[in-house]
Design an enzyme around this catalytic site. Structure first.
Site, PDB file in Angstrom:
ATOM      1  CG  HIS A 215      -1.776   1.213   1.362  1.00  0.00           C
ATOM      2  ND1 HIS A 215      -2.977   1.341   0.694  1.00  0.00           N
ATOM      3  CD2 HIS A 215      -1.596   2.360   2.060  1.00  0.00           C
ATOM      4  CE1 HIS A 215      -3.508   2.518   0.995  1.00  0.00           C
ATOM      5  NE2 HIS A 215      -2.695   3.156   1.822  1.00  0.00           N
ATOM      6  CG  HIS A 268      -2.986   4.822  -8.468  1.00  0.00           C
ATOM      7  ND1 HIS A 268      -2.805   5.436  -7.248  1.00  0.00           N
ATOM      8  CD2 HIS A 268      -3.782   5.656  -9.185  1.00  0.00           C
ATOM      9  CE1 HIS A 268      -3.480   6.583  -7.226  1.00  0.00           C
ATOM     10  NE2 HIS A 268      -4.074   6.744  -8.398  1.00  0.00           N
TER      11      HIS A 268
HETATM   12 ZN   LIG Z   1      -3.876   0.068  -0.672  1.00  0.00          ZN
END
Ligand SMILES: [Zn+2]
Ligand SMILES: [Zn+2]
Ligand SMILES: [Zn+2]
Length: 436
Positions: A215, A268
């Site tokens: 994350h 991302h």
């Molecule tokens: Zn995440």
């Protein structure tokens, strides 16, 4: 419409006898030629897939004056006879269709005077906190919709690199999924009536690359092989999307940090397949074509070769890939990364470039982190349009813009920038900052 010398050079570079002209490809070059004559927009007279009607008649019969105009420094003229408004069939009237936007459908609109494009995408407003002030936006903690075990929160993946598990299950190192709140869709349920040349159907694609299972891993912390693998995945998605029906260009970008517009902190980035060539890329194509016509050289090859060999704006010479401060940097510490070998599109890059790019990119990000305190940044990729063949005058490059200042009235109103840090000074500081 007349493609001019651009058409000739692109046809030449494609090789004799391939015969793959027409469709959106010819449309792109026609609009390029039109721009060089001072026409902002021409009425579409053919649909993608059909041969461009005026191709046969215009490839060899450009007037010498027109050819000079297109090849030499462009003189901007504002003759009424070639003005945008009079090019429209309903001359003297606003070209704006009256219909409201259809629910769930994106529209691409062009301003009839400035020529800028806008994707009107009501779907995007459904995102959580779409219009929240950045300062008030709650930070999403783990696990987020991009974390392993939450695959059901995204649309099904279109690509994944995994160590174990099945599609849409944990075990992946990287996933590519369609954006849940897309600006453009691959196959909209409804077709938009082509009632105005200033409006296009929102056909295209909007994908999210979930770059790591972790994350809070940032690119500065990625191992080099992982970053190279990610760049390879981006290359393969760009290649695939560029072949889609109606796609004229594919745009890759990464927003890192709140100030850069990122709404989730999980690493991302995004891909947009567009049914047109964005104005900024079109302007670069124009300029690069002009440079090539005048010098017989690719501007970017010369830039990478000369400034990459040393000099005041070199940041890092990474062998096949260099990082430079651009001469006319728009923002403090803006960085360009480009291959020394001539490659019009990322598709042409080999493993050598991918590996070198990963090294240079990570080193530059570490230098920026250290010099500027882990700034938010936007990273974006410019490459030649889809189906444009191996263009001799355009060359893929990444532009990295640390978001140290907000764009305000002057930038919005002029598309000019005030940069308080000279690129030579930025390059010197980044050269002297360690990347360890
Ligand atoms: Zn995440
Ligand atoms: Zn080049
Ligand atoms: Zn560029």
């Amino acid at each position: 419409g007349c493609g001019g010398p651009q058409l000739a050079s692109a046809v030449g570079s494609r090789g004799a006898g391939s015969g793959r002209l027409g469709g959106s490809d010819a449309g792109f070059r026609r609009s390029q030629g039109a721009r060089q004559r001072g026409v902002r927009h021409t009425r579409p007279r053919h649909r993608p897939g059909e041969a461009h009607p005026s191709l046969a008649s215009c490839s060899g019969v450009c007037s010498p004056r027109r050819r000079r105009l297109a090849a030499g420094p462009v003189r901007r003229r504002h003759r009424r006879a070639e003005g945008a408004a009079l090019d429209h069939p309903a001359a003297g009237r606003l070209p704006h269709p009256a219909g409201a936007i259809i629910a769930g459908l994106s529209e691409i609109r062009q301003d009839a005077v400035s020529g800028h494009w806008v994707i009107v995408a009501p779907e995007r407003a459904r995102r959580p906190h779409a219009f929240a002030n950045a300062a008030e936006k709650p930070r999403r903690a783990e696990p987020c919709p991009f974390c392993p075990g939450r695959e059901f929160e995204t649309p099904p993946e279109v690509m994944a690199l995994r160590d174990s598990g099945r599609a849409n299950e944990p075990g992946w190192r990287l996933r590519v999924v369609p954006n849940k709140f897309p600006a453009l869709k691959r196959n909209p349920e409804q077709e938009l009536a082509p009632e105005s040349p200033w409006r296009r159907e929102g056909v295209g694609a909007h994908e999210v690359v979930i770059e790591a299972a972790e994350h809070d891993l940032t690119w500065s912390e990625f191992p080099i092989p992982k970053l190279a693998e990610l760049l390879g995945a981006i290359r393969s998605r760009m290649t695939a999307l560029a072949r889609d029906r109606g796609v004229e260009s594919v745009f890759y970008f990464k927003n890192h940090g709140d100030a850069a517009g990122a709404t989730l902190e999980h690493p991302h980035s995004q891909l947009l397949a567009l049914p047109m060539v964005p104005a900024l890329v079109a302007a670069e194509l124009d300029g690069a074509h002009r440079y090539h016509a005048n010098t017989d050289q690719c501007y970017f090859c010369e830039l990478a070769g000369r400034e990459g060999a040393g000099g005041v704006r070199l940041i890092l010479d990474g062998g096949p890939v260099v990082a430079l401060a651009p001469y006319a940097a728009r923002a403090p510490f803006e960085v360009w990364l480009l291959p020394k070998r001539h490659q019009a599109r990322l598709e042409a890059a080999g493993e050598v470039e991918m590996e070198a790019l990963a090294r240079v990119l990570r080193a530059v990000l570490r230098k920026l982190d250290r010099a500027l305190g882990e700034p938010a940044f936007n990273l974006l990729l410019h490459e030649a349009p889809a189906r444009s063949g191996a263009l001799v005058y355009y060359h893929w490059h990444f532009e990295l813009i640390p978001r140290l200042a907000r764009l305000a009235g002057f930038e919005w109103g002029t598309n000019m920038f005030i940069n308080p840090v000279a690129p030579e000074e930025a390059a010197r500081r980044l050269r002297e900052t360690s990347a360890d």
